[in-house]
Design an enzyme around this catalytic site. Structure first.
Site, PDB file in Angstrom:
ATOM      1  N   GLU A 125       5.453  23.721  85.359  1.00 55.06           N
ATOM      2  CA  GLU A 125       5.910  22.986  84.123  1.00 55.06           C
ATOM      3  C   GLU A 125       4.922  21.952  83.657  1.00 55.06           C
ATOM      4  O   GLU A 125       4.842  22.039  82.441  1.00 55.06           O
ATOM      5  CB  GLU A 125       7.074  22.020  84.710  1.00 55.06           C
ATOM      6  N   TYR A 133       7.036  36.607  83.047  1.00 61.57           N
ATOM      7  CA  TYR A 133       6.231  36.001  83.892  1.00 61.57           C
ATOM      8  C   TYR A 133       4.975  36.663  84.435  1.00 61.57           C
ATOM      9  O   TYR A 133       3.803  36.221  84.130  1.00 61.57           O
ATOM     10  CB  TYR A 133       7.045  35.275  85.049  1.00 61.57           C
TER      11      TYR A 133
END
Length: 541
Positions: free
Chosen positions: A178, A266
């Site tokens: 994040e 991803y």
């Protein structure tokens, strides 16, 4: 918008509410252009009862106590999905010069002990690679187990599910991921959800550069091996020709973009970015390019061609070599071919951590089973979490195992695993379920009686209902349903209903529209005609 009664929080004291905008849910929160192509600043006024703390993904905030009114302002342009709100019984503590954690009072000491001083270390490492952190503060709020995904990179205020607090290495990776989004995804955003890899692939690459700088290459290679294993598992389930394995996915009208969130976004995206970095010869040269890319495009939204044109312009010698057209590794093929990545990273620097896993797995899966003594001498409590989950994932892939093997595995490791974190325990319990190993079933019951999050319930219920243990699953569900969020309750009911007469009605008056995570799980299950665990899909936005 998720409204929680007090019973669905850890403290059981006050109601709680949070929003989750990714990918296209904030249109139900406020009128907006709900596309990542459009960015704007925003301000908000929020009135709340006394004793309820309100937070938003904003750079500035004030509170007028006598009126119970909060004012928020985000001074930088962001796409609609990054506007976020949370309110509840939240307290805070500073954990660095520009970071604090927010959590329910009963969770705050744990959050402090896990993260104090760490976030600043990760931010500093990221800044050394990709330039200044532009959002001012980096705060973290831990949400109740109803939070539908693992983490969300809302600017200035990362949302993380509290359940991950007990799994240190997963917590580290999730927060660093994040942090990386502060540059890749938040500052520079994919203009279309069809190219979500521009956010997730680059953030995963940046995350691994940060972990290499802070924890060394061996740890990064171990985590990468674990994720690439999961990618190949997902590919096996979905099929190599499945269009969702493309980096540039075609989004048909009416399809929720969150259906496209999978490990290809991803890990295949990461492999392409890693390949680009290898073309430069030195990852530090690629870091320099990414700094220039961020500086050029910050606060805007881009398409893949913007990234690739910038790359070739930054490295004219590579452009002269026509690297974009290299046979078998053409940029166009990377973007539009289905199947596995065209090239994967060299993970040999992680061999000191991955070789013991491979050796132990081989001891347990080579017939005849003559090496139990050697295998049982391995102390898993001395391993890193990612080593243990890699080992258990490979046993899961090989399940069902011969009865003698599962019996010996339980004798050797079951008591060790009991004291480990939930990421490890859920994998062992899935092995128990997939092998119908009845002596350890009571541990499955005990686990589900104490879990309220999607990430630790859905995989077990799917496995229980795929095999011969559906009646056991029904019994647990009816005992625990009142402690589950209505959305999760509804999802589990759908799993239990497959192949059965309709289940007795459950009060779902509080159930809201399916969240991205719910839709993802349902669609993936339909696509594979078999159980696919939530662990196979990294749903950390």
């Amino acid at each position: 918008i998720w409204w929680l009664d007090p019973e669905l929080t850890y403290g059981n004291a006050k109601p709680f509410v949070f929003t989750q905008g990714h990918s296209v849910c904030n249109r139900s929160f406020f009128p907006c252009f709900d596309t990542p192509a459009v960015k704007c600043t925003y301000s908000a006024t929020v009135k709340a009862p006394a004793g309820i703390q309100v937070l938003m993904s904003a750079t500035q905030s004030t509170y007028l106590e006598e009126e119970g009114v909060y004012q928020f302002y985000m001074e930088y342009p962001v796409p609609a999905y990054l506007v976020a709100l949370v309110a509840g019984d939240l307290t805070h503590a500073d954990i660095g010069p520009r970071s604090r954690v927010w959590a329910e009072p009963c969770l705050l000491p744990t959050a402090i002990s896990k993260l104090s001083g760490m976030v600043e270390r990760w931010l500093t490492a990221a800044e050394s690679l990709y330039g200044p952190y532009i959002w001012g503060r980096y705060d973290i709020v831990f949400l109740p187990p109803s939070f539908p995904i693992v983490a969300m990179e809302n600017p200035c205020l990362t949302f993380i599910i509290s359940s991950i607090l007990e799994s240190d290495e997963f917590l580290i990776i999730d927060v660093i991921h994040e942090v990386a989004h502060s540059w890749f995804g938040n500052a520079v955003t994919n203009a279309t959800w069809e190219e979500m890899w521009l956010s997730e692939g680059l953030a995963t690459y940046a995350q691994r550069r940060i972990t290499t700088e802070t924890y060394g290459a061996a740890f990064t290679c171990l985590e990468t091996a674990f994720r690439l294993d999961a990618l190949h598992r997902q590919m096996k389930l979905l099929g190599e020709d499945n269009p969702v394995s493309k980096l540039q996915v075609k989004l048909e009208p009416g399809v929720n973009p969150s259906n496209l969130m999978n490990l290809f976004t991803y890990e295949k995206g990461y492999c392409f970015v890693y390949y680009l970095s290898q073309l430069c010869g030195d990852p530090r040269h690629f870091d320099s390019f990414l700094r220039a890319y961020i500086e050029k495009y910050k606060f805007t939204s881009v398409v893949a061609q913007d990234l690739l044109d910038s790359f070739l312009n930054f490295f004219p010698e590579l452009k002269e070599q026509c690297v974009e057209s290299k046979a078998g590794l053409e940029f166009e093929r990377w973007l539009n071919a289905t199947g596995p990545p065209l090239a994967e990273p060299d993970l040999s620097q992680g061999s000191s951590l991955t070789k013991p896993v491979e050796m132990l797995f081989k001891l347990w899966t080579t017939e005849p089973l003559d090496s139990v003594a050697a295998a049982s001498s391995v102390d898993l409590t001395k391993w890193r979490t990612f080593q243990t989950v890699l080992f258990l994932d490979r046993l899961l892939d090989g399940s069902p195992l011969p009865h003698e093997v599962i019996k010996k595995l339980s004798e050797c490791y079951s008591s060790q695993l009991d004291s480990m974190n939930a990421e490890i325990r859920i994998r062992w319990l899935q092995i128990v379920v997939r092998n119908d190993y009845y002596p350890d079933l009571y541990k499955v019951r005990r686990f589900l009686e104490n879990q309220m999050s999607r990430m630790y319930t859905i995989p077990l219920y799917e496995d229980l209902c795929t095999g011969t243990l559906k009646s056991f699953a029904l019994e647990i569900f009816y005992q625990t349903q009142n402690q589950l969020h209505p959305n999760l309750r509804k999802t589990i009911q759908q799993i239990l209903s497959q192949g059965l007469n309709p289940l007795p009605a459950i009060d779902t008056t509080a159930v809201t529209t399916d969240t991205p995570a719910m839709v993802l799980e349902d669609k993936v299950s339909e696509a594979t005609n078999g159980a696919i665990s939530l662990r196979d899909v990294n749903v950390s936005a």
